[in-house]
Design a protein around this motif. Structure first.
Motif, PDB file in Angstrom:
ATOM      1  N   ALA A   1       8.924   7.722   4.545  1.00  0.00           N
ATOM      2  CA  ALA A   1       8.496   7.302   3.208  1.00  0.00           C
ATOM      3  C   ALA A   1       7.249   8.074   2.781  1.00  0.00           C
ATOM      4  N   PHE A   2       6.342   8.282   3.729  1.00  0.00           N
ATOM      5  CA  PHE A   2       5.147   9.077   3.435  1.00  0.00           C
ATOM      6  C   PHE A   2       5.525  10.504   3.040  1.00  0.00           C
ATOM      7  N   ALA A   3       6.430  11.083   3.837  1.00  0.00           N
ATOM      8  CA  ALA A   3       6.808  12.480   3.591  1.00  0.00           C
ATOM      9  C   ALA A   3       7.375  12.662   2.187  1.00  0.00           C
ATOM     10  N   VAL A   4       8.215  11.733   1.745  1.00  0.00           N
ATOM     11  CA  VAL A   4       8.863  11.930   0.445  1.00  0.00           C
ATOM     12  C   VAL A   4       7.995  11.434  -0.710  1.00  0.00           C
ATOM     13  N   ALA A   5       6.924  10.661  -0.406  1.00  0.00           N
ATOM     14  CA  ALA A   5       6.105  10.103  -1.488  1.00  0.00           C
ATOM     15  C   ALA A   5       4.892  10.975  -1.806  1.00  0.00           C
ATOM     16  N   ARG A   6       4.673  12.040  -0.981  1.00  0.00           N
ATOM     17  CA  ARG A   6       3.414  12.776  -1.109  1.00  0.00           C
ATOM     18  C   ARG A   6       3.174  13.384  -2.489  1.00  0.00           C
TER      19      ARG A   6
ATOM     20  N   ARG B   1       0.879  -1.175   0.000  1.00  0.00           N
ATOM     21  CA  ARG B   1       0.000   0.000   0.000  1.00  0.00           C
ATOM     22  C   ARG B   1       0.910   1.217   0.000  1.00  0.00           C
ATOM     23  N   PRO B   2       0.393   2.362  -0.383  1.00  0.00           N
ATOM     24  CA  PRO B   2       1.257   3.544  -0.347  1.00  0.00           C
ATOM     25  C   PRO B   2       1.672   3.823   1.087  1.00  0.00           C
ATOM     26  N   PRO B   3       2.883   4.340   1.302  1.00  0.00           N
ATOM     27  CA  PRO B   3       3.297   4.666   2.678  1.00  0.00           C
ATOM     28  C   PRO B   3       2.359   5.712   3.256  1.00  0.00           C
ATOM     29  N   SER B   4       2.115   5.627   4.546  1.00  0.00           N
ATOM     30  CA  SER B   4       1.180   6.580   5.163  1.00  0.00           C
ATOM     31  C   SER B   4       1.590   6.859   6.600  1.00  0.00           C
ATOM     32  N   LEU B   5       0.894   7.810   7.192  1.00  0.00           N
ATOM     33  CA  LEU B   5       1.119   8.126   8.609  1.00  0.00           C
ATOM     34  C   LEU B   5       0.262   7.248   9.518  1.00  0.00           C
ATOM     35  N   ASP B   6      -0.556   6.382   8.910  1.00  0.00           N
ATOM     36  CA  ASP B   6      -1.492   5.596   9.727  1.00  0.00           C
ATOM     37  C   ASP B   6      -0.808   4.786  10.828  1.00  0.00           C
ATOM     38  N   PRO B   7       0.292   4.067  10.514  1.00  0.00           N
ATOM     39  CA  PRO B   7       0.925   3.299  11.604  1.00  0.00           C
ATOM     40  C   PRO B   7       1.377   4.200  12.757  1.00  0.00           C
TER      41      PRO B   7
END
Lengths: 337, 337
Positions: free
Chosen positions: A330-335, A12-18
């Motif tokens: 990963a989320f930060a750089v994939a946004r 799944r796309p990286p996220s802040l959820d975890p």
């Protein structure tokens, strides 16, 4: 071996959820402190502060304090008040930024300065800033006070530096990195570092978390600066091209200007001076940014800083907290994709 | 028996000269800290801060810290840094106030917001505010940090309160006193109180100095509010009638409105709403203020608060410091004559 960004793939796309799941109960406690401590007998203060604080921000900085404390298995609750202090500093900065930039939209909502006027935004920002220091004083750690008062001064310095670099298309990449290191990364670094202080860890661990936060903050800002040229108001919560029209000389602009023809350079100079602010000009800027690889290289730089952030966590044990902090990078750089 | 204001008579008008002489060498040390700590690699910061800091202010608040420390025979130097911190808080407040009020003149000079713009004034104010906390953290007293962070929050609260009372001619005398107690007197009180903290005196002495500063601050502001209607730009260093035109509801206005005829009340309401801002309107306001005794009674109130300030020093031993602090009160309440 430390994790690498490209290997973070959970299907799944990286996220802040975890990270949000990791700190959910702590964040409830932080939110309670925030709501309690933004109160005042002067009704405009909670009204204006609440507009921004309840306005759908990610609470990225206090979340980092909480996640870093979890990484260190800190068992206490001191970090709740301190995470709220970090969010108050950030909120004060946003209120003043929107006055400085004359912004009318943030997180998809009208800004406080548009609704209540610049004077109220300036003064409520001052209140939140003072209140953040009251929270730190209540905690009583001079070390935390030193880290956050220093970060606050560095942020303000970075903001003034950015103001004087505005419309200066010849701004160097080095100065730009100084600016975002100060105005954005300093608070990310401090938010992470204070977790090591409350957990009473040694200076090496303090500095590791500082490096994590600082590199993440730079990556975050680089991507934000790229997004300004590629997003639309709906996904970004602010207008596309805001920085462009404000004459903010960000890395994409610096790279496209440096790599452009004489004609392109003249365009960028005029654009940063505010003489090329139409939709057609923005479209032309986007064409130049793509043609010169400026956006791609800005995002590549973000990934490099992101990797440094991940590397900084190398000495900490595996677990849910480290996984969440790594995925946040990963989320930060994939946004922007 | 404590001194009374009307008995202060050295055959000359009361002045700040004795207090300035008392603390002259300490003030040199404070000025050195101020000059050193307003520096930054971002040149606009010392340039803008220096304009205001070197701009002929009386340094009233740090002077009070120094004079109170002298009253207590404090032999150390910690108060130099803290007095500089107090002046930075005050300077940050002035920078933001001038943005909020759109002022163009202060201490007879063009304001920073007029020369460098509102954004620079907001951000350099933030820098000085952060720097003041860095100075306090270096000193290391959590008690001082608590007093000054609380004062800062109260000041900001008072400023927002004043903003929401602006143009409201029905503002009560009580609310007005709340506002000036917060926006002006809180920092006077804190500046005096921290002297007792560094001198390690008991809480009774802390509170006595707090009461001295607070009552002096209220007296000072009452006289300032009266002076707005009676001075000219030359003596005041700002324009006469500035508060009047800004719709600031000060005690003179509250009293004149309360005592006026229906016609007068309508005039004051219109004036505070900004519909009566001509020179002729100001002259009419001055006539009404004199006819209703509003200026005289505002100054009488200032003398009452001044007397309370003097009374608060009752428990301290006679000497040059006490005489200077007492004469400072006489100076504060005599300025309008």
């Amino acid at each position: 071996m430390s994790a690498t960004l490209h290997r973070i793939d959970a299907g799944r796309p990286p996220s802040l959820d975890p990270m949000m799941a990791l700190v959910a109960s702590d964040m409830n406690a932080v939110n309670a402190v925030i709501l309690d401590r933004m109160q005042s007998d002067v009704p405009l203060i909670p009204e204006l502060a609440g507009h921004l604080i309840a306005g759908g921000g990610k609470r990225m900085r206090p979340m980092l304090t909480l996640a870093c404390a979890r990484l260190l298995d800190y068992p206490g609750t001191r970090h709740h008040k301190l995470a709220a202090a970090v969010e108050f500093i950030h909120t004060a900065t946003l209120l003043h930024d929107d006055v400085v930039d004359g912004s009318d939209l943030r997180r998809g909502k009208r800004t406080a300065n548009i609704i209540w006027g610049n004077p109220a935004s300036v003064l409520v920002g001052d209140f939140l800033f003072s209140r953040s220091f009251e929270l730190m004083v209540e905690d009583g750690s001079l070390k935390v006070l030193k880290i956050l008062s220093n970060a606050s001064a560095v942020i303000a310095e970075g903001e003034v530096n950015q103001l004087t670099a505005q419309r200066q298309v010849e701004t160097s990449e080095e100065r730009y990195l100084d600016i975002i290191g100060a105005k954005t990364a300093a608070l990310f670094a401090a938010a992470c570092r204070i977790a090591a202080v409350v957990a009473e860890r040694n200076e090496a661990e303090e500095l590791a978390l500082d490096a994590y936060g600082r590199n993440l903050g730079i990556a975050f800002q680089l991507v934000d600066d790229a997004i300004d040229f590629v997003s639309d108001a709906e996904t970004m919560g602010k207008g596309v091209g805001d920085d462009f029209r404000d004459g903010k000389v960000t890395l994409p602009v610096i790279l496209a200007h440096a790599r452009g023809s004489a004609e392109d350079k003249a365009f960028w100079r005029d654009a940063m001076m505010g003489f090329r602010a139409s939709d057609a000009d923005l479209a032309h800027a986007q064409t130049l940014l793509r043609a010169t690889g400026a956006i791609d290289d800005t995002l590549a730089a973000a990934r490099r800083y992101g990797q440094r952030a991940v590397d900084a966590l190398g000495g900490f044990g595996q677990g849910a907290a480290k996984a969440a902090l790594t995925e946040a990078v990963a989320f930060a750089v994939a946004r922007a994709y």
